[in-house]
Design a protein around this motif. Structure first.
Motif, short mmCIF file in Angstrom:
data_model
loop_
_atom_site.label_atom_id
_atom_site.label_comp_id
_atom_site.label_asym_id
_atom_site.label_seq_id
_atom_site.Cartn_x
_atom_site.Cartn_y
_atom_site.Cartn_z
N UNK A 23 6.43 2.77 15.78
CA UNK A 23 6.83 3.56 14.75
C UNK A 23 5.91 4.12 14.10
N UNK A 24 5.71 5.59 13.89
CA UNK A 24 4.37 6.17 13.54
C UNK A 24 4.95 6.98 12.24
N UNK A 25 4.13 6.67 11.23
CA UNK A 25 4.45 7.74 9.84
C UNK A 25 3.71 8.84 9.96
N UNK A 26 4.18 10.14 9.50
CA UNK A 26 3.33 10.99 9.53
C UNK A 26 3.69 11.94 7.86
N UNK A 27 2.46 12.18 7.49
CA UNK A 27 2.58 12.99 6.20
C UNK A 27 1.67 14.45 6.36
N UNK A 28 2.59 15.25 6.16
CA UNK A 28 1.95 16.65 6.71
C UNK A 28 1.34 17.43 5.40
N UNK A 29 0.07 17.70 5.06
CA UNK A 29 -0.45 18.27 3.78
C UNK A 29 -1.33 19.43 4.47
N UNK A 30 -1.46 20.53 3.73
CA UNK A 30 -2.49 21.71 4.04
C UNK A 30 -3.78 21.27 3.32
N UNK A 31 -4.57 21.00 3.84
CA UNK A 31 -5.90 21.08 3.15
C UNK A 31 -6.95 21.99 3.47
N UNK A 32 -7.77 22.25 2.42
CA UNK A 32 -8.53 23.42 2.65
C UNK A 32 -9.88 22.89 3.33
N UNK A 33 -10.64 23.83 3.85
CA UNK A 33 -12.03 23.48 4.16
C UNK A 33 -12.91 24.38 3.56
N UNK A 34 -13.55 24.01 2.36
CA UNK A 34 -13.94 24.92 1.47
C UNK A 34 -15.26 25.74 2.07
N UNK A 35 -16.11 24.91 2.98
CA UNK A 35 -17.03 25.69 3.55
C UNK A 35 -16.62 26.64 4.30
N UNK A 36 -15.43 26.82 4.97
CA UNK A 36 -14.97 27.85 6.08
C UNK A 36 -13.96 28.61 5.26
N UNK A 37 -13.62 28.38 4.07
CA UNK A 37 -12.51 28.94 3.37
C UNK A 37 -11.49 29.18 4.29
N UNK A 38 -11.16 27.99 4.94
CA UNK A 38 -9.97 28.02 5.82
C UNK A 38 -9.13 26.67 5.41
#
Lengths: 486, 224
Positions: free
Chosen positions: A91-106
């Motif tokens: 049983x695998x929990x997942x939480x999806x969040x958008x994280x920024x990578x400031x160094x790549x501006x992505x």
């Protein structure tokens, strides 16, 4: 001596002292019984085997938070008690969040999960390096790794920008000369930040949109497309998309998010916009050939620390059960925990059921063919036996054997052969099933004790049926053949 | 009352009259030989006497009861209860021992009784060969087992079909000796044969030719 004893003595003598012919009949029954009991054993055991096999293709049930309510580790654990624990593969929990990578501006979708469970519910994951084990270790999808050019051991910084929270009416801050900040959820619930400056008439004079969290080169363009941004200049808040400003083509949701962020924007002093950042080490690179390659994976604990929120979006369960059982579990969870939604991964549950039903058909077909062949073989052998024993049958009739006695004796021999062949076949069948199971499924099989008597009974029935024609022939023999010096 | 009486029996196969209006009588305790060349109707008569066939016409009286119209099933019962059969080729169940072969006859008749079967073998001098399979017995021994088998159920009539046809002289004499013994004990014997010596051992010989009784010969030397 009783008649029964003499009867048994005669048929055993016939079988034991006329070995070669009877051995053929016995062998054919044993082979038939072997296939029968072997296939049925496999058939009984196969759903379990197949279940385990299918579990290697991933989760077959997901649990989501319902309309209201959220999914936490404690709630999930409680809900999972509906399913017998021995049936839960993982049983695998997942939480999806958008994280920024400031160094790549992505920005990248990042999944917080439990790697021990991932191994169980997604056994097809192919990881170069290792699954993260320690704090601040992450696994990146192959696509992500290629995009940002990271390797095993690389360190990357990821940041999380939560939705800004405000108190009081936003419009109170929209005064001439104000510097405003606003946030809103855009595509995939990823947060997008907007900053704006009002001129002395209270109209927008500057606007800057941080849309790195939005889909690259689609939603993210709302932050860079000059024509889109220029529309906002000289407009007063609040704004309506489609009237005051037009959506950027192909990025309606992100455009709406920009408008929403502006409409809820507060002065810098009133906005509580924070940004959490941490450095992570790439422990593994994930290849699946699927969309997972575009994700970053970290432990749920790391993600919880980063976001200051302890929730999960979905739990993927791998349950070893038939399609019907799965549906039952899902329904029970739904009923007992209305705040949750339990769904089957239909594709898997269905294909499992369809493979099973095909297998069932195949087993039935092969069994029927084998039984028919056994029937023919035993019948032919018994026919030859009758021809061979014509004289003996004639003699028995001359000595006063009734048709019933002749029928009885041949049936007795046939049933005896059937029983013996069935016993032999039942045992050999288990060995056969075991062999198949070990070679095909790589696991051993459980002995079905009830199958042995069933195999014996079926074999006896088959040989009884096989004997009908030969018996008819035997009964028709004229006792007079023993007279005359033929 | 005669034990067996054939009254004007005929057996017709298509155009062929195997038996043509034959009448014979066999008294209780009598020893009768039936002789004739092949094609004379011997076998047909044997089948009818042995309750394995029915005449086309005429009556067959066994102990005064007409059995010529009985069904095959009741003929089987009659044969089992009243007739002991001995064959030219012995016919033993190959996978059963001598004593078991005798017991088969008991089995179909009433109850197998090993002691009694052994006793019967003793009468034909084969008690010590009781546990042998037919393949381990000589032809003469096999035929003696068959004699034991024929008499085990105390039949009213022993019907022998060329009983010595496949035996050498020594064994022929042994078997004829056994018949003499049975006759002395009051058993009715009908022996079908083409061997004049065997026929001469009987009290009376009925000679068949072309499906008819050609003549009857009383053996004047009988008992001497």
């Amino acid at each position: 001596m009783t008649k029964r004893k003499m009867f048994l003595r005669m048929i055993t003598a016939s079988l034991l002292r006329r070995r070669s012919r009877m051995l053929i009949a016995l062998l054919s029954i044993a082979v038939g019984a072997t296939i029968l009991s072997g296939l049925v054993t496999i058939y009984i055991d196969v759903p379990r085997q197949m279940g385990a096999q299918f579990r290697s293709y991933g989760a077959n049930m997901i649990i989501l938070p319902g309309e209201e309510g959220s999914l936490t580790g404690a709630v999930l654990e409680e809900a999972m008690q509906v399913i017998p624990s021995e049936n839960i593969v993982g049983a695998t929990p997942y939480r999806y969040v958008r994280l920024d990578m400031p160094s790549r501006q992505q920005s990248f979708t990042t999944a917080g999960t439990d790697f021990d469970e991932v191994r169980k519910t997604s056994p097809y994951f192919s990881v170069e390096g290792e699954y993260p084990q320690n704090r601040r270790e992450i696994m990146v999808g192959k696509e992500v790794a290629e995009t940002i050019g990271v390797r095993l051991g690389s360190s990357i910084e990821l940041s999380y920008k939560p939705l800004a929270s405000f108190e009081g009416e936003a419009s109170a801050d929209w005064v001439p000369g104000a510097a405003l900040l606003g946030s809103s959820e855009g595509f995939n619930e990823a947060v997008l930040n907007v900053s704006a400056v009002l001129d002395e008439e209270g109209k927008i004079s500057e606007i800057e949109v941080d849309a790195l969290s939005q889909t690259e080169n689609i939603g993210s363009l709302v932050g860079t497309d000059k024509a889109f941004l220029d529309q906002f200049l000289g407009k007063s808040l609040p704004l309506t998309l489609g009237e005051d400003v037009d959506a950027l083509s192909g990025a309606t949701i992100s455009s709406q998010a920009v408008v929403d962020a502006l409409n809820s924007s507060r002065s810098r002093e009133n906005a509580r916009l924070s940004e959490n950042k941490e450095h992570y080490t790439v422990a593994g690179i994930l290849s699946t050939g699927g969309e997972e390659e575009a994700y970053i994976y970290m432990s749920l604990e790391d993600l919880t620390r980063l976001t200051q929120e302890e929730i999960m979006d979905v739990a993927e369960l791998s349950v070893s059960a038939s399609a019907e059982e799965l549906e039952g579990y899902a329904a029970n969870i739904q009923e007992e925990y209305p705040a949750l939604t339990a769904r089957l991964v239909k594709r898997l549950a269905k294909s499992e059921a369809s493979v099973l039903s095909k297998l069932q058909a195949l087993v039935f077909l092969v069994t029927a063919v084998v039984l028919a062949l056994t029937l023919i073989c035993v019948s032919t052998t018994m026919m030859a036996v009758v021809s061979e024993r014509r004289r003996e049958i004639g003699l028995r009739k001359a000595l006063g054997a009734s048709d019933g006695s002749i029928r009885h004796e041949f049936l007795g021999e046939g049933m005896f052969l059937g029983g013996l062949g069935g016993l032999l076949g039942g045992l050999l069948g288990f060995a056969f099933a075991q062999m198949v199971s070990v070679h095909v499924f790589g696991s051993s099989i459980t002995f079905q004790p009830l199958l042995l008597p069933i195999t014996i009974i079926v074999s006896m029935a088959i040989s009884a049926v096989s004997c009908q024609l030969p018996i008819k022939k035997a009964v028709a023999i004229d006792p007079a053949i023993v007279l005359k010096g033929e | 009352m005669a034990l067996l009486e054939l009254k004007n029996i005929s057996k017709i196969y298509g155009d062929l009259k195997a038996l043509d209006n034959v009448s014979i009588r066999v008294e209780k305790g009598e020893w009768v030989a039936i002789m004739g060349p092949s094609g004379s109707g011997k076998s047909t008569m044997m089948n009818i006497i042995g309750c394995m066939d029915k005449p086309t016409m005429g009556e067959v009286l066994l102990s005064g009861v007409d059995i010529s119209k009985e069904t095959a099933r009741s003929l089987t019962d009659i044969r089992r209860d009243k007739i002991g059969l001995i064959f030219q080729q012995f016919h033993m169940v190959t996978y059963l021992t001598a004593v078991e072969n005798v017991m088969v006859s008991q089995y179909y008749h009433s109850m197998p009784d090993e002691e009694e079967a052994l006793e019967a073998l003793g009468r034909v001098g084969l008690r010590d060969r009781a546990r042998h399979l037919p393949s381990q017995l000589s032809g003469g021994e096999q035929q003696r087992v068959c004699v034991a088998r024929a008499l085990i159920n105390h039949p009213e009539l022993i019907l022998a079909d060329e009983p010595t046809g496949n035996l050498d002289e020594t064994n022929e004499n042994i078997v004829l000796g056994l018949f003499r013994q049975l006759h002395n004990e009051g058993t009715t014997l009908i022996v079908v044969t083409h061997d004049p010596e065997v026929a001469e051992a009987a009290q009376r010989t009925i000679v068949l030719e072309h499906g008819r009784v050609a003549r009857e010969v009383i053996n004047e030397n009988f008992g001497k």
